[in-house]
Write a protein that holds these residues in place. Structure first.
Motif, short mmCIF file in Angstrom:
data_model
loop_
_atom_site.label_atom_id
_atom_site.label_comp_id
_atom_site.label_asym_id
_atom_site.label_seq_id
_atom_site.Cartn_x
_atom_site.Cartn_y
_atom_site.Cartn_z
N GLU A 1 -8.51 8.48 -9.26
CA GLU A 1 -7.10 8.12 -10.06
C GLU A 1 -6.81 9.00 -10.74
N LEU A 2 -7.58 9.94 -11.25
CA LEU A 2 -7.25 11.37 -12.27
C LEU A 2 -7.08 12.46 -11.23
N ASN A 3 -7.39 12.21 -9.97
CA ASN A 3 -7.24 13.56 -9.08
C ASN A 3 -8.38 14.37 -9.42
N LYS A 4 -9.37 14.11 -9.67
CA LYS A 4 -10.59 15.01 -9.94
C LYS A 4 -11.61 15.15 -8.59
N THR A 5 -11.94 16.29 -8.17
CA THR A 5 -12.88 16.21 -7.17
C THR A 5 -14.12 15.71 -7.85
N VAL A 6 -15.22 15.27 -7.05
CA VAL A 6 -16.23 14.73 -7.52
C VAL A 6 -17.53 14.60 -6.30
N THR A 7 -18.44 15.48 -6.48
CA THR A 7 -19.58 15.16 -5.60
C THR A 7 -20.67 13.93 -5.99
N ILE A 8 -20.93 13.13 -5.04
CA ILE A 8 -21.66 12.04 -5.77
C ILE A 8 -23.11 11.97 -5.00
N ILE A 9 -24.08 11.66 -5.85
CA ILE A 9 -25.52 11.67 -5.40
C ILE A 9 -26.09 10.09 -5.74
N ASP A 10 -26.72 9.95 -4.54
CA ASP A 10 -27.48 8.43 -4.68
C ASP A 10 -28.62 8.48 -5.55
N LYS A 11 -28.80 7.87 -6.62
CA LYS A 11 -29.87 7.92 -7.50
C LYS A 11 -31.16 7.46 -6.67
N ASN A 12 -31.08 6.97 -5.57
CA ASN A 12 -32.19 6.83 -4.76
C ASN A 12 -32.68 7.93 -3.98
N MET B 1 -14.58 20.04 -11.52
CA MET B 1 -15.53 19.59 -10.30
C MET B 1 -16.71 18.64 -11.12
N TYR B 2 -16.70 17.36 -10.84
CA TYR B 2 -17.81 16.75 -11.40
C TYR B 2 -18.80 16.32 -10.33
N THR B 3 -19.83 15.95 -10.92
CA THR B 3 -21.12 15.45 -10.21
C THR B 3 -21.28 14.19 -10.69
N LEU B 4 -21.13 13.04 -9.84
CA LEU B 4 -21.75 11.49 -10.46
C LEU B 4 -22.77 10.92 -9.70
N SER C 1 -21.33 2.29 -11.29
CA SER C 1 -20.76 3.84 -11.13
C SER C 1 -19.59 3.86 -10.02
N LEU C 2 -19.44 2.86 -9.30
CA LEU C 2 -18.30 2.82 -8.31
C LEU C 2 -16.98 2.78 -9.18
N ALA C 3 -16.90 2.33 -10.54
CA ALA C 3 -15.84 2.34 -11.11
C ALA C 3 -15.35 3.83 -11.54
N THR C 4 -16.45 4.39 -12.16
CA THR C 4 -16.38 5.78 -12.57
C THR C 4 -15.52 6.64 -11.72
N GLN C 5 -16.24 6.49 -10.20
CA GLN C 5 -15.78 7.27 -9.03
C GLN C 5 -14.31 7.11 -8.99
N VAL C 6 -13.75 5.53 -8.83
CA VAL C 6 -12.49 5.27 -8.93
C VAL C 6 -11.57 5.95 -9.85
N VAL C 7 -12.11 5.90 -11.02
CA VAL C 7 -11.33 6.47 -12.13
C VAL C 7 -11.14 7.99 -11.83
N LEU C 8 -12.21 8.76 -11.37
CA LEU C 8 -11.98 10.15 -11.07
C LEU C 8 -11.07 10.24 -10.00
N VAL D 1 -22.07 14.40 -14.55
CA VAL D 1 -22.38 16.09 -15.00
C VAL D 1 -21.11 16.37 -15.04
N ASP D 2 -20.79 16.83 -16.35
CA ASP D 2 -19.61 17.62 -16.65
C ASP D 2 -20.03 18.79 -17.44
N GLY D 3 -19.77 19.83 -16.69
CA GLY D 3 -20.20 21.04 -17.20
C GLY D 3 -21.89 21.13 -17.36
N ASN D 4 -22.31 21.50 -18.50
CA ASN D 4 -23.74 21.58 -18.67
C ASN D 4 -24.21 20.04 -19.29
N ASN D 5 -23.35 19.12 -19.43
CA ASN D 5 -23.86 17.74 -19.88
C ASN D 5 -23.76 16.73 -19.14
#
Ligand SMILES: N[C@@H](CCC(=O)N[C@@H](CS)C(=O)NCC(=O)O)C(=O)O
Length: 202
Positions: free
Chosen positions: A21-32, A1-4, A12-19, A50-54
């Motif tokens: 495509e990789l069939n990964k679950t992602v929670t998205i948070i608007d920077k604003n 599970m990732y947070t973007l 950042s839209l490209a990162t979400q599309v890649v996620l 956010v990948d784990g603690n990083n």
């Protein structure tokens, strides 16, 4: 599970599309919607993944991290072809993206009308010359990823949407237009756009 962390329609839209495509679950948070985003990324930019603690920053680095970590068809297995794929990703992130970023900078920071027009014209010329480079790259392949859509194609598919917000005439070659339509029609691309809209409108 990732947070973007994202901004609507931003790179950042490209990162979400890649996620997706990789069939990964992602929670998205608007920077604003974040009180002190600079505590998350001192540079103040999205994407942040956010990948784990990083907290991972820098779009190209994040995408390469994901492509190395997960099985996928967006990145070649052969090391020689990988070098070309990295070159395409860096071309998108470090050459095309900054050329478009100038449009945002001009709109925000130049108030003198004549200077603004001149700056937009210079930026337009620069971006159009880069789309000609893309057109040449696509002479021998339908998309930058030879056999299938690559991460670089997805990144360019996002940046190509930005010109509409500025008084510039951007010219895409036939092959580039076809590649961009393919990318922007991908279910993962549409899903990502919709997810951003839904989250930002909450
Ligand atoms: N080098 C950074 C640049 C990212 C970047 O410029 N992001 C823009 C959106 S496309 C941003 O976050 N701008 C900050 C803002 O407008 O508040 C990266 O590739 O991640």
């Amino acid at each position: 599970m990732y947070t973007l962390y994202y901004m609507q329609g931003a790179c950042s839209l490209a990162t979400q599309v890649v996620l997706h495509e990789l069939n990964k679950t992602v929670t998205i948070i608007d920077k604003n919607n974040v009180d002190d985003f600079n505590a998350i990324n001192p540079v103040g930019t999205v994407p942040v993944l956010v990948d784990g603690n990083n907290n991972l920053t820098e779009g190209a680095a994040i995408i390469l991290h994901l492509l190395k970590k997960h099985e996928n068809d967006l990145f070649p297995k052969d090391s020689g072809q990988q070098q070309k794929a990295i070159e395409d990703i860096m071309f998108a992130n470090a050459t095309m993206h900054p050329a478009y970023s100038k449009l945002f900078f001009i709109a925000k920071n130049i108030s003198d009308e004549a200077a603004k027009v001149e700056a937009f014209q210079a930026a337009e010329k620069n971006i159009n010359s880069l789309w000609q480079v893309v057109e040449s790259k696509l002479a021998s392949r339908a998309q930058l990823g030879s056999d299938s859509i690559s991460a670089a194609d997805i990144m360019l598919g996002v940046y190509a949407t930005w010109g509409q917000y500025f008084p510039v005439e951007l010219i895409f070659g036939q092959r580039s237009s076809k590649m961009l339509t393919t990318v922007q029609s991908m279910p993962s691309f549409k899903k990502s756009v919709q997810a951003e809209q839904a989250e930002s409108n909450k």
